[in-house]
Design an enzyme around this catalytic site. Structure first.
Site, short mmCIF file in Angstrom:
data_model
loop_
_atom_site.label_atom_id
_atom_site.label_comp_id
_atom_site.label_asym_id
_atom_site.label_seq_id
_atom_site.Cartn_x
_atom_site.Cartn_y
_atom_site.Cartn_z
CB VAL A 21 4.02 19.88 22.63
CG1 VAL A 21 2.90 20.91 22.68
CG2 VAL A 21 4.12 19.26 21.24
CD GLU A 135 -8.28 23.83 17.48
OE1 GLU A 135 -9.37 24.29 17.80
OE2 GLU A 135 -8.08 23.24 16.40
CB VAL A 138 -6.88 17.40 14.29
CG1 VAL A 138 -6.91 17.22 12.78
CG2 VAL A 138 -7.51 16.20 14.98
N GLY A 193 11.35 18.02 15.47
CA GLY A 193 10.28 17.88 16.49
C GLY A 193 8.91 17.66 15.90
CG ASP A 207 -0.19 11.63 13.88
OD1 ASP A 207 -0.27 11.80 15.12
OD2 ASP A 207 -0.29 12.57 13.06
CE LYS A 211 -2.38 14.66 13.86
NZ LYS A 211 -1.11 14.98 13.19
P1 NDP Z 1 7.58 14.07 23.61
O1 NDP Z 1 7.88 12.60 23.46
O2 NDP Z 1 8.56 15.05 23.10
O3 NDP Z 1 7.32 14.40 25.17
C1 NDP Z 1 6.64 13.52 26.02
C2 NDP Z 1 6.81 14.00 27.46
O4 NDP Z 1 6.06 13.16 28.30
C3 NDP Z 1 8.26 13.95 27.96
O5 NDP Z 1 8.53 15.11 28.71
C4 NDP Z 1 8.28 12.73 28.86
O6 NDP Z 1 9.18 12.84 29.96
C5 NDP Z 1 6.88 12.75 29.39
N1 NDP Z 1 6.45 11.42 29.83
C6 NDP Z 1 6.46 10.27 29.12
N2 NDP Z 1 5.98 9.26 29.88
C7 NDP Z 1 5.65 9.80 31.08
C8 NDP Z 1 5.11 9.28 32.29
N3 NDP Z 1 4.81 7.99 32.40
N4 NDP Z 1 4.92 10.13 33.32
C9 NDP Z 1 5.24 11.43 33.21
N5 NDP Z 1 5.75 12.00 32.09
C10 NDP Z 1 5.95 11.18 31.04
O7 NDP Z 1 6.15 14.29 22.94
P2 NDP Z 1 5.59 15.58 22.19
O8 NDP Z 1 5.78 16.77 23.03
O9 NDP Z 1 6.06 15.60 20.79
O10 NDP Z 1 4.02 15.22 22.10
C11 NDP Z 1 3.20 15.28 23.24
C12 NDP Z 1 1.76 15.06 22.81
O11 NDP Z 1 1.38 16.08 21.89
C13 NDP Z 1 1.49 13.74 22.07
O12 NDP Z 1 0.19 13.31 22.37
C14 NDP Z 1 1.58 14.14 20.62
O13 NDP Z 1 0.86 13.27 19.78
C15 NDP Z 1 0.95 15.50 20.68
N6 NDP Z 1 1.28 16.39 19.57
C16 NDP Z 1 2.60 16.57 19.23
C17 NDP Z 1 2.94 17.43 18.22
C18 NDP Z 1 4.34 17.66 17.79
O14 NDP Z 1 4.55 18.38 16.79
N7 NDP Z 1 5.33 17.12 18.47
C19 NDP Z 1 1.89 18.16 17.48
C20 NDP Z 1 0.54 17.91 17.95
C21 NDP Z 1 0.26 17.04 18.96
P3 NDP Z 1 10.77 12.96 29.77
O15 NDP Z 1 10.99 14.32 29.19
O16 NDP Z 1 11.30 12.82 31.15
O17 NDP Z 1 11.16 11.86 28.83
N1 HSE Z 2 3.68 13.81 14.41
C1 HSE Z 2 2.59 14.68 14.11
C2 HSE Z 2 2.74 15.20 12.70
C3 HSE Z 2 2.58 15.85 15.08
O1 HSE Z 2 3.82 15.03 12.12
O2 HSE Z 2 1.81 15.77 12.18
C4 HSE Z 2 1.40 16.76 14.90
O3 HSE Z 2 0.21 16.12 15.24
#
Ligand code: NDP
Ligand code: HSE
Length: 440
Positions: A21, A135, A138, A193, A207, A211
């Site tokens: 994201v 936003e 969820v 993703g 998860d 939510k």
């Molecule tokens: P990812 O695992 O793809 O990305 C996590 C990021 O956080 C990476 O860039 C990672 O770094 C970085 N990171 C992890 N630990 C640390 C740390 N200690 N210090 C600094 N940076 C750190 O997660 P997503 O993008 O999928 O999800 C992010 C958030 O959004 C979560 O809370 C998730 O629940 C939420 N979300 C995700 C959705 C989805 O469809 N994926 C939808 C809705 C919400 P590095 O790149 O170096 O590993």
């Molecule tokens: N892992 C979550 C899902 C991302 O599949 O719905 C969105 O919150």
């Protein structure tokens, strides 16, 4: 700061996390600065992006790599607006609290943290006089949190029910359409993703559980934590379950259901649960495919509302995050504040045993005279009313025949007792599944 500086000085944005994201959020901020500036009324400047690994390729984010840092703690101290997209509890919580202490507003998609410790974040934001927006936490791109927090603030919500996890909907949909196994489809959802960093959070239902806690808290103006939400994921669902549900003219969905209920003493309470649910194919939720989400909100005045759209994935989620960012930035410009926590109602959370719904129970029974009567007697004794019984063909290997019993509405506690007693019957080989039914 002079008057002219106040209108032209950029608002400093810190991005924590540049994964699925975060990289989509970064790209949009970098590629369209003039749009954000025009919409907010002041430029936004991305001052840093915190990650774990500085050497990872991040071409998709379109970033100047000098913005990357592993010093997330230092980064939040020099921002007006912090976007937290690391996920999980720590260090996300400490970083958000630190952002508030330094006077920054926060945008996050972190349902795990909000479900576990939401009130603490609300309190810290309120003490600091800044915004907390979530936003994306969820239902991905679907505008649902703002309608619940703001648009429906004058109404009384009765029920929120829907599909809030894209990964499990993708898996169940694929299993239904292709007969594939859960494990194969999960790998595909991860590649796209949709899944969490640890996909067990998706398939075990945690998860959706977090939510549901967020939605129940907003809907009923009551603190509901993740641990208050009963939860059953989809890991036990087999292709046999999917076939049985198909034969019933139904489809299986992982639903989050939050309800305002009447307790035995007549007072109001809240129930929140997540479980695989049998839904008729004619029901609108049955046609929600792939990683899409859909949520029904039933209220006293508005009646029934349905929210539908992409529930996961990089760009859809970035849309929700950036909408929050613009809102928080506008508030900085105008000196306004977003809504805080509303938990005045303090309704008690009702135990799962008191919740009423309908069930389909699949048992393997001996194919002999009197067996159906014995099974029916158990239901009669426990006060669970049978709606239908369908017996399949006896298998040649163990001589048992599958029997599917659909019930009328009953309390979870009664149903649990029924299942326990069925297991004790000599004529019953196994109770292979117990699934709840909605919308029939
Ligand atoms: P990812 O695992 O793809 O990305 C996590 C990021 O956080 C990476 O860039 C990672 O770094 C970085 N990171 C992890 N630990 C640390 C740390 N200690 N210090 C600094 N940076 C750190 O997660 P997503 O993008 O999928 O999800 C992010 C958030 O959004 C979560 O809370 C998730 O629940 C939420 N979300 C995700 C959705 C989805 O469809 N994926 C939808 C809705 C919400 P590095 O790149 O170096 O590993
Ligand atoms: N892992 C979550 C899902 C991302 O599949 O719905 C969105 O919150």
């Amino acid at each position: 700061m002079s008057e002219s500086n106040a209108t032209t000085e950029p608002l400093r944005v810190a991005l924590l996390g540049c994964g699925t994201v975060g990289s989509s959020v970064a790209r949009r901020l970098v590629e369209h600065p003039e749009e954000f500036s025009a919409r907010v009324g002041r430029p936004l400047e991305l001052v840093g992006v915190a990650v774990r690994d500085l050497d990872k390729p991040r071409d998709e984010a379109g970033l100047d790599r000098s913005l990357l840092t592993t010093d997330a703690e230092g980064l939040v101290t020099r921002a007006d607006l912090v976007i937290e997209l690391i996920g999980g509890i720590e260090p996300a919580r400490s970083l958000i609290l630190s952002a508030f202490e330094h006077g920054a507003s926060v945008v996050t998609g972190n349902k795990a943290l909000l479900g576990e410790d939401g009130p603490r974040l609300y309190e810290a934001a309120s003490e600091a006089g800044v915004d907390l927006h979530f936003e994306a936490a969820v239902a991905g791109a679907i505008p649902l949190i703002r309608p619940m927090r703001e648009s429906l603030a004058g109404d009384q919500v009765r029920r929120v029910m829907g599909i809030v996890n894209g990964t499990t909907n993708f898996i169940l949909d694929k299993m239904d359409r292709t007969g594939a196994d859960l494990a194969d489809v999960l790998a595909e959802a991860q590649q796209l993703g949709y899944a969490e960093a640890d996909p067990t959070a998706d398939v075990e239902g945690h998860d959706a559980q977090a939510k549901a806690a967020i939605l129940a808290s907003l809907a009923f103006h009551t603190r509901v934590a993740t641990s208050d939400v009963s939860c059953e994921g989809i890991t036990a669902i087999t292709s046999d379950d999917i076939r049985t549900v198909r034969r019933m003219g139904c489809v299986l969905k992982l639903l989050a259901i939050c309800e305002r209920v009447e307790r035995p003493d007549g007072t109001a309470g809240v129930s929140a649960r997540v479980h695989p649910t049998i839904v008729p194919r004619s029901h609108p939720l049955a046609s929600v495919r792939e990683a899409f989400n859909a949520v029904f909100v039933e209220t006293e005045l508005a009646g029934e509302l349905m929210f539908y759209g992409p529930g996961a994935g990089a760009d859809p989620t970035a849309s929700a995050v950036l909408g929050d960012l613009v809102q928080a930035a506008r508030h900085r410009v105008t000196g306004a504040r977003g809504p805080g926590e509303s938990a005045y109602a303090q309704l008690p959370v009702v135990p799962l045993g008191d919740v009423r719904t309908r069930y389909a129970i699949r048992v393997d029974v001996e194919d002999q005279p009197g067996v159906l009567a014995r099974v029916a007697t158990v239901f009669g004794d426990t006060g669970v009313s049978i709606e239908s019984m369908i017996q399949g063909i006896r298998r040649s290997d163990d001589g048992l025949a599958p029997l599917t019993i659909a019930t009328h509405e009953a309390a979870e506690g009664r149903l649990a007792e029924t299942v326990e007693r069925l297991r004790g019957l000599d004529e019953v080989g196994t109770v292979s599944s117990v699934l709840r039914m909605e919308g029939l």
